[in-house]
Design an enzyme around this catalytic site. Sequence first.
Site, PDB file in Angstrom:
ATOM      1  N   SER A 137      38.397  44.691  -8.336  1.00 48.79           N
ATOM      2  CA  SER A 137      37.186  45.600  -8.344  1.00 48.79           C
ATOM      3  C   SER A 137      37.548  46.903  -7.830  1.00 48.79           C
ATOM      4  O   SER A 137      38.551  47.195  -6.905  1.00 48.79           O
ATOM      5  CB  SER A 137      36.326  44.995  -7.423  1.00 48.79           C
ATOM      6  OG  SER A 137      35.230  45.721  -6.935  1.00 48.79           O
ATOM      7  N   TYR A 151      33.769  40.932   0.275  1.00 49.33           N
ATOM      8  CA  TYR A 151      34.297  40.913  -0.938  1.00 49.33           C
ATOM      9  C   TYR A 151      35.163  42.119  -1.046  1.00 49.33           C
ATOM     10  O   TYR A 151      36.165  41.932  -1.789  1.00 49.33           O
ATOM     11  CB  TYR A 151      32.981  40.918  -1.856  1.00 49.33           C
ATOM     12  CG  TYR A 151      33.546  41.318  -3.330  1.00 49.33           C
ATOM     13  CD1 TYR A 151      33.785  40.236  -4.117  1.00 49.33           C
ATOM     14  CD2 TYR A 151      33.533  42.546  -3.681  1.00 49.33           C
ATOM     15  CE1 TYR A 151      34.209  40.420  -5.403  1.00 49.33           C
ATOM     16  CE2 TYR A 151      33.982  42.774  -5.360  1.00 49.33           C
ATOM     17  CZ  TYR A 151      33.997  41.640  -5.946  1.00 49.33           C
ATOM     18  OH  TYR A 151      34.410  41.952  -7.315  1.00 49.33           O
TER      19      TYR A 151
END
Length: 253
Positions: A137, A151
Amino acid sequence: MDMDKVIVITGASSGIGAELARQAAGKGARLVLAARRKAELESVAGQCGHEALAVVTDATRRADMERLRDAALARFGRIDVWVNNAGRGITRSVAELTDEDLEAMWRDNVNSALYGMQAVLPHFQSRDAGQLVNVSSTLGRLPIVPHRSAYSAAKHALNALSACLRQELRETHPGITVTVVMPGVVATAFGDNALGGGPDSRGLPGAQRVEDAATIILDSIERPRAEVYTQAATQAQVERYYQDVEAFERGST
């Protein structure tokens, strides 16, 4: 152009994984698709041609990932590309994080990819050929969304593990490529599925179409390289961030 590759994709029952599978199938790749949800996974496999193999898999279980590898080899005799795409987000501030939150983020985003890497590596090493694609990401490079806290931390860890493996293999098995793909906000159910809930990614401004993100990932398989951002503007954003973190943070809040 015919893509003569056997590709394993985890997290393939929806979102980026499912769309990547459909696009790869359209170019002639032979696919082994993995996810926990049997009906959804088999539906995607059905869209990818009669040769596509669906293997119900919990990517957070090492034994499942080894069974996935064995199923792929039994069906096709080799694996050319292994895409670690399974993962999960979180909506929680750092002050609110629990031990269980951290364990979940590490398990779903780091352990799952590590198990995949370790499962397929001996096969790749025996051939000195193959590509690992770890879907990370932009938050693994730019920790700029505070409520994605753990995350973001987990994706930073995945980036680091990928880079370390890439450097090790360059010395011993130069035929193996390790690619990190860093999408930004993509119009999938990622937000809905995040631990703690959260905004639906499909409704966020500037969300990238899942078709476009998958096309970039497929291009990184056709033209392997170390790191790929699915949105063109991200590279410049990363460079600005690391030039002056404080200035960037003040400007982005």
